[in-house]
Each structure stands twice: as C-alpha cells, then as structure tokens.
Write an enzyme that holds these catalytic residues in place. Structure first.
Site, PDB file in Angstrom:
ATOM      1  N   ARG A 121       0.752  -1.423   0.036  1.00 52.22           N
ATOM      2  CA  ARG A 121       0.083   0.035  -0.041  1.00 52.22           C
ATOM      3  C   ARG A 121       0.889   1.270  -0.041  1.00 52.22           C
ATOM      4  O   ARG A 121       0.219   2.211   0.379  1.00 52.22           O
ATOM      5  CB  ARG A 121      -0.981   0.083   0.963  1.00 52.22           C
ATOM      6  N   LYS A 143       4.458  11.304 -11.369  1.00 50.10           N
ATOM      7  CA  LYS A 143       3.620  10.699 -12.022  1.00 50.10           C
ATOM      8  C   LYS A 143       4.169   9.336 -12.402  1.00 50.10           C
ATOM      9  O   LYS A 143       5.438   9.188 -13.114  1.00 50.10           O
ATOM     10  CB  LYS A 143       3.135  11.091 -13.351  1.00 50.10           C
ATOM     11  N   GLU A 185      11.382  17.376 -24.861  1.00 49.69           N
ATOM     12  CA  GLU A 185      10.657  17.624 -23.683  1.00 49.69           C
ATOM     13  C   GLU A 185      11.206  19.016 -23.199  1.00 49.69           C
ATOM     14  O   GLU A 185      10.704  19.884 -22.623  1.00 49.69           O
ATOM     15  CB  GLU A 185      10.670  16.570 -22.414  1.00 49.69           C
ATOM     16  N   LYS A 227       9.362  22.514 -14.302  1.00 49.56           N
ATOM     17  CA  LYS A 227       8.633  21.351 -14.109  1.00 49.56           C
ATOM     18  C   LYS A 227       8.051  21.671 -12.546  1.00 49.56           C
ATOM     19  O   LYS A 227       7.016  21.318 -12.097  1.00 49.56           O
ATOM     20  CB  LYS A 227       9.112  19.911 -14.283  1.00 49.56           C
ATOM     21  N   GLU A 237      -2.930  17.641 -11.700  1.00 49.68           N
ATOM     22  CA  GLU A 237      -3.301  18.098 -13.006  1.00 49.68           C
ATOM     23  C   GLU A 237      -4.691  18.404 -13.059  1.00 49.68           C
ATOM     24  O   GLU A 237      -5.531  17.900 -13.841  1.00 49.68           O
ATOM     25  CB  GLU A 237      -2.851  16.972 -13.954  1.00 49.68           C
ATOM     26  N   ARG A 241      -1.068  22.024 -14.948  1.00 50.35           N
ATOM     27  CA  ARG A 241       0.021  20.871 -15.283  1.00 50.35           C
ATOM     28  C   ARG A 241      -0.429  20.026 -16.542  1.00 50.35           C
ATOM     29  O   ARG A 241       0.611  19.548 -17.331  1.00 50.35           O
ATOM     30  CB  ARG A 241      -0.170  19.897 -14.249  1.00 50.35           C
ATOM     31  N   ASN A 245       1.533  18.752 -21.393  1.00 50.54           N
ATOM     32  CA  ASN A 245       1.323  17.636 -22.250  1.00 50.54           C
ATOM     33  C   ASN A 245       1.327  18.137 -23.572  1.00 50.54           C
ATOM     34  O   ASN A 245       0.858  17.573 -24.460  1.00 50.54           O
ATOM     35  CB  ASN A 245      -0.116  16.942 -21.976  1.00 50.54           C
ATOM     36  N   HIS A 248       1.605  15.888 -26.584  1.00 51.52           N
ATOM     37  CA  HIS A 248       1.542  14.631 -25.943  1.00 51.52           C
ATOM     38  C   HIS A 248       0.374  13.784 -26.717  1.00 51.52           C
ATOM     39  O   HIS A 248       0.316  12.623 -26.715  1.00 51.52           O
ATOM     40  CB  HIS A 248       1.525  14.702 -24.532  1.00 51.52           C
ATOM     41  N   HIS A 252       1.075  10.555 -28.133  1.00 50.82           N
ATOM     42  CA  HIS A 252       0.851   9.328 -27.637  1.00 50.82           C
ATOM     43  C   HIS A 252      -0.049   8.282 -28.838  1.00 50.82           C
ATOM     44  O   HIS A 252       0.414   7.190 -28.876  1.00 50.82           O
ATOM     45  CB  HIS A 252      -0.207   9.314 -26.413  1.00 50.82           C
ATOM     46  N   HIS A 265       9.487   7.950 -27.351  1.00 53.84           N
ATOM     47  CA  HIS A 265       8.396   8.831 -26.553  1.00 53.84           C
ATOM     48  C   HIS A 265       8.656  10.340 -27.164  1.00 53.84           C
ATOM     49  O   HIS A 265       7.867  11.254 -27.252  1.00 53.84           O
ATOM     50  CB  HIS A 265       8.431   8.744 -25.168  1.00 53.84           C
TER      51      HIS A 265
HETATM   52  P1  NAD Z   1      13.765   4.674 -21.533  1.00 53.94           P
HETATM   53  O1  NAD Z   1      13.695   4.689 -20.198  1.00 53.94           O
HETATM   54  O2  NAD Z   1      13.434   3.734 -22.420  1.00 53.94           O
HETATM   55  O3  NAD Z   1      15.497   5.044 -21.911  1.00 53.94           O
HETATM   56  C1  NAD Z   1      16.033   5.231 -23.320  1.00 53.94           C
HETATM   57  C2  NAD Z   1      17.032   3.928 -23.506  1.00 53.94           C
HETATM   58  O4  NAD Z   1      18.088   4.645 -22.932  1.00 53.94           O
HETATM   59  C3  NAD Z   1      16.782   2.717 -22.861  1.00 53.94           C
HETATM   60  O5  NAD Z   1      17.011   1.785 -23.605  1.00 53.94           O
HETATM   61  C4  NAD Z   1      17.623   2.722 -21.723  1.00 53.94           C
HETATM   62  O6  NAD Z   1      17.876   1.395 -21.235  1.00 53.94           O
HETATM   63  C5  NAD Z   1      18.889   3.522 -22.200  1.00 53.94           C
HETATM   64  N1  NAD Z   1      19.387   4.145 -21.200  1.00 53.94           N
HETATM   65  C6  NAD Z   1      19.137   4.949 -19.853  1.00 53.94           C
HETATM   66  N2  NAD Z   1      20.210   5.665 -19.513  1.00 53.94           N
HETATM   67  C7  NAD Z   1      21.355   5.262 -20.095  1.00 53.94           C
HETATM   68  C8  NAD Z   1      22.475   5.778 -19.960  1.00 53.94           C
HETATM   69  N3  NAD Z   1      22.870   6.657 -19.192  1.00 53.94           N
HETATM   70  N4  NAD Z   1      23.347   5.419 -20.812  1.00 53.94           N
HETATM   71  C9  NAD Z   1      23.083   4.583 -21.822  1.00 53.94           C
HETATM   72  N5  NAD Z   1      21.944   4.023 -22.301  1.00 53.94           N
HETATM   73  C10 NAD Z   1      21.029   4.389 -21.366  1.00 53.94           C
HETATM   74  O7  NAD Z   1      13.204   5.867 -22.163  1.00 53.94           O
HETATM   75  P2  NAD Z   1      13.161   7.519 -21.579  1.00 53.94           P
HETATM   76  O8  NAD Z   1      12.960   8.195 -22.762  1.00 53.94           O
HETATM   77  O9  NAD Z   1      13.918   7.847 -20.486  1.00 53.94           O
HETATM   78  O10 NAD Z   1      11.531   7.599 -20.971  1.00 53.94           O
HETATM   79  C11 NAD Z   1      10.583   7.562 -21.842  1.00 53.94           C
HETATM   80  C12 NAD Z   1       9.407   7.027 -20.856  1.00 53.94           C
HETATM   81  O11 NAD Z   1       9.236   8.126 -19.674  1.00 53.94           O
HETATM   82  C13 NAD Z   1       8.002   6.812 -21.532  1.00 53.94           C
HETATM   83  O12 NAD Z   1       7.583   5.575 -21.449  1.00 53.94           O
HETATM   84  C14 NAD Z   1       7.231   7.908 -21.060  1.00 53.94           C
HETATM   85  O13 NAD Z   1       6.037   7.585 -21.006  1.00 53.94           O
HETATM   86  C15 NAD Z   1       7.857   8.170 -19.693  1.00 53.94           C
HETATM   87  N6  NAD Z   1       7.355   9.755 -19.290  1.00 53.94           N
HETATM   88  C16 NAD Z   1       7.018   9.746 -17.896  1.00 53.94           C
HETATM   89  C17 NAD Z   1       6.717  10.953 -17.567  1.00 53.94           C
HETATM   90  C18 NAD Z   1       6.184  11.290 -16.309  1.00 53.94           C
HETATM   91  O14 NAD Z   1       5.888  12.532 -15.729  1.00 53.94           O
HETATM   92  N7  NAD Z   1       6.313  10.325 -15.275  1.00 53.94           N
HETATM   93  C19 NAD Z   1       6.979  12.481 -18.323  1.00 53.94           C
HETATM   94  C20 NAD Z   1       7.542  11.989 -19.608  1.00 53.94           C
HETATM   95  C21 NAD Z   1       7.938  10.575 -20.010  1.00 53.94           C
HETATM   96  N1  GLY Z   2       5.085  14.706 -18.279  1.00 49.01           N
HETATM   97  C1  GLY Z   2       3.923  15.507 -17.747  1.00 49.01           C
HETATM   98  C2  GLY Z   2       3.601  15.684 -16.471  1.00 49.01           C
HETATM   99  O1  GLY Z   2       4.615  15.244 -15.622  1.00 49.01           O
HETATM  100  O2  GLY Z   2       2.587  16.068 -16.193  1.00 49.01           O
END
Ligand code: NAD
Ligand code: GLY
Length: 365
Positions: A121, A143, A185, A227, A237, A241, A245, A248, A252, A265
């Site tokens: 939990r 998030k 971003e 941010k 949001e 907030r 997006n 997005h 998406h 992404h």
């Molecule tokens: P990811 O986590 O897939 O990383 C991209 C690639 O880089 C992967 O292959 C990873 O293993 C590799 N990698 C990571 N760090 C590395 C490093 N230092 N050196 C070499 N390789 C490395 O992708 P991302 O772009 O980091 O994140 C995308 C995700 O984030 C999506 O799922 C998206 O929906 C999410 N997201 C969430 C929020 C939120 O607010 N929570 C905001 C934006 C995006």
């Molecule tokens: N990436 C959008 C948010 O965190 O709200």
C-alpha cells in the site's frame, strides 16, 4: 569528489523533495539520509545496470541493498515486468520500511514509482534518472505507471519521490537518438512557458544535440525549475499541469500506433508539438512564422517532423479518443496561445483538427 551544480526544491508541503543536479554524483553522493529504514531495492534494466548499478549501490552506505534488473525498453512497461519488481521485493522479504530506487530512464522510473505506490500500500522511492528525458521531465512530479495495449500510461498513480538525483555524467553514455528525444521535452518548456529559454535553445540546440555537458546541465536546470514550479502549483493536474502535455495527445497516438518502443516517446512528442502548433495556427492563435519556429527547433534537435506516413486521420482520432485529458467524450488538446504560452482547450473546431490530421497524413515536402 563530486560537483553539485544545483539543488532545487519541489515545493509540496510535507511531501517536498530536492532535485540535485551535478557531475560525478553517482557513487560519491551519500543518499542514505533520504532512506528511513535499512532496506533498499534498486530497480534498473539490463542496459543501465551494467553501466551504473555498482556506483548506485555506493550511494547507500550502511544499508542492505538488493537489486532487480528488468528487460530494457518501452515494450516492457507492462504488468508482467512490473511483477518482477514485486517478485524481488517479496523473495528478499522487503517490509513496509523498504525504499525503492529507480536507476534508469523514464521507463524504469515510471515502473519503479508505480511499484513503490502499490507495494504494501505504498513505500518511499528515490529517482536516479539516467536519460536526458527522465532528468528533465519524468523523474520530477510523481506521475508513475505502465502502458496498456490500448493506450500509453493508462494504469498508474501519483506518488512523489523522496529525492531526485541527477548525475549529468550519465548522459555521456546515452545514444544520440535518446539525447534528441530528451530535447523534445526541453523544447516543450520553452514553448509552453518561457520564451527566454526558447531563445536560448534556438542559440544552443546544436551543442545540446551533440551532448555538450555544460549546455546540457543548464538545460536540465532550467527544465527542472520549470517542471518543479508547475508541479508545485498543480500536483494532480487539475489545470496548469496539463500544459506539460503539449504535443502528447498526438504523440501518444503515434507511439501506440507505431508499437511501443518503435517511436521513442520524445520523438513522438516532437512531432506532436509540431502538429499542435499547426492546429494553433489554424485556430488563429499563433502566426505561420511562429509555427515555422516550432518546426525548425524540433528539426534542429534531430527529431522527426512528421508522423508515420501510413497513419491516417482516422487512426489518430481512434487513438486520441482514449487520452487521459478527455472529459465526457470531448477531446482536450494543449495548444499554443503564443510561443511561451499554452492553453488546454476542447474548443478547437473539428474542421481545423481534421485539416491538421490530413496535412500530416501526407508526406511533407
Ligand atoms: P527509456 O527509459 O526507455 O530509456 C531510453 C533508453 O536509454 C533505454 O534503452 C535505456 O535502457 C537507455 N539508457 C538509459 N540511461 C542510459 C545511459 N545513461 N546510457 C546509455 N543508455 C541508457 O526512455 P526515456 O526516454 O528515458 O523515458 C520514456 C518514458 O518516460 C516513457 O515511457 C514515457 O511515457 C515516460 N515519461 C513519463 C513522464 C512522467 O511524468 N512520469 C514524463 C515523460 C515521459
Ligand atoms: N510529463 C507531464 C507531467 O509530468 O505532467
């Protein structure tokens, strides 16, 4: 010795936490002060683990540190992979006093945060983001979640971390395509809130795309400041907030259509921001010159500027119908009122929306 460049607060009352940005933090900076109990579970993946897991362990002296290594990639941001975290926690008998640590990009960060939100939990977690995208966006703001085959990030929870530690040195191992994805971003913050930052990005985008450390550290600091400010004003949001997006809703749809992981992404968000700018121009909100500025900066960041060629307006409409921003079946979109000023609206006309979708469903010259 490490070099702490910036420490920014995310101001959320009793759930406030710091964002630490610096060089050489991994392995050197002691994070045990952010851990209440004695157990730690570091969650990483099979790309990041071999590079940084041992160094991450060294950030928790005196704690019992376990780790779990997930398969890499957006296509694994699902229930099955999430369960590997719970398996590890239960096999190693982690109690409610455990702290999870996300070591990786946004995929690892979102899944670890969701595991922390739901294990027994809810337990605390720490973010150690290692991609540009996760350092400027996903690690901040709480998030968390996983994808569903019918929609991105559809299952999740809000759960704030105890701390975010950004070691900019980790970007030196990041593939160039991932650096560009993170820049999408970064550009977003300039477009929605900060014209001075947008101007700086227009001057600095090539060094940023070439992974210049000084330029990246500045971009990360300014993005996180933006941010943190938005999240502090609207954690759940209910309004502001949602402007984070920008691009997005279109993005998406592209990610889901292409199959998770085929379009990154950030790549989908880059093209989505261009589509949102096109619609903003059709709605008479921004000029064509402003639209061109958006296209140019996205292109110069090394990002795609049009969706998959075979994607039709109907594909977009079907996928955008499940967007989380929609209310009572009405599509809500983030548009640009001006460069540096975004709004969330359900008032875009269907004619203009269809015109945007049609023009981006044809190969651009
Ligand atoms: P990811 O986590 O897939 O990383 C991209 C690639 O880089 C992967 O292959 C990873 O293993 C590799 N990698 C990571 N760090 C590395 C490093 N230092 N050196 C070499 N390789 C490395 O992708 P991302 O772009 O980091 O994140 C995308 C995700 O984030 C999506 O799922 C998206 O929906 C999410 N997201 C969430 C929020 C939120 O607010 N929570 C905001 C934006 C995006
Ligand atoms: N990436 C959008 C948010 O965190 O709200």
């Amino acid at each position: 010795m490490y070099n702490l460049l910036h420490e920014l607060p995310v101001d959320l009352g009793e759930r406030s936490y710091p964002i630490m940005i610096g060089e050489g933090l991994l392995g050197e900076c002691d994070l045990s002060g952010y851990v209440g109990g004695s157990q730690i579970m570091i969650v990483t993946n099979d790309v990041v683990g071999p590079l940084y897991l041992e160094k991450a362990k060294a950030c928790f002296p005196g704690k019992a540190v376990d780790s779990v290594v997930l398969p890499d990639g957006e296509k694994h941001k699902d229930w099955q992979t999430l369960n590997l975290i719970f398996d590890a926690l239960l096999e190693k008998r982690h109690t409610r006093k455990t702290t999870l640590v996300a070591l990786g990009g946004g995929v690892v960060g979102d899944m670890t945060g969701f595991a922390a939100a739901s294990y027994q939990r809810g337990v605390p977690f720490i973010q150690i983001p290692t991609t540009l995208l996760s350092q400027v966006d996903s690690s901040v703001g709480g998030k968390t979640g996983i994808n569903h085959p019918l929609g991105k990030n559809m299952i999740g929870a809000f759960h704030q971390p105890e701390a975010v530690m950004i070691d900019t040195d980790t970007l030196q191992t990041l593939p160039p395509r991932e650096v560009s994805a993170g820049l999408a971003e970064v550009i977003k913050y300039g477009l929605i809130r900060d014209t001075a930052f947008l101007g700086w990005l227009e001057e600095t985008i090539e060094p940023l795309a070439a992974c210049d450390s000084k330029a990246l550290a500045e971009a990360i600091f300014r993005s996180c400041a933006c941010k943190a400010d938005v999240v502090a004003q609207d954690e759940r949001e209910s309004g502001l907030r949602a402007t984070l997006n920008l691009g997005h809703t279109f993005g998406h749809a592209i990610e889901t259509y292409a199959g998770y992981g085929n379009w990154l992404h950030g790549e989908a968000v880059g093209t989505g921001m261009i589509m949102a700018a096109d619609l903003s121009a059709r709605e008479g909100l921004i000029s064509l010159a402003d639209y061109d500025r958006v296209v140019r900066i996205v292109h110069r960041a090394g990002l795609p500027v049009q969706p998959p060629v075979e994607m039709t307006p109907e594909d977009f409409m079907g996928l955008m119908a499940v967007d989380k921003k929609n209310i009572d079946g009405k599509l809500r979109l983030v548009l640009l009122r001006a460069l540096g000023d975004a709004l969330v609206t359900s008032e875009a006309t269907s004619q203009n929306l269809m015109a945007t979708l049609k023009v981006f469903s044809q190969p651009q010259s």
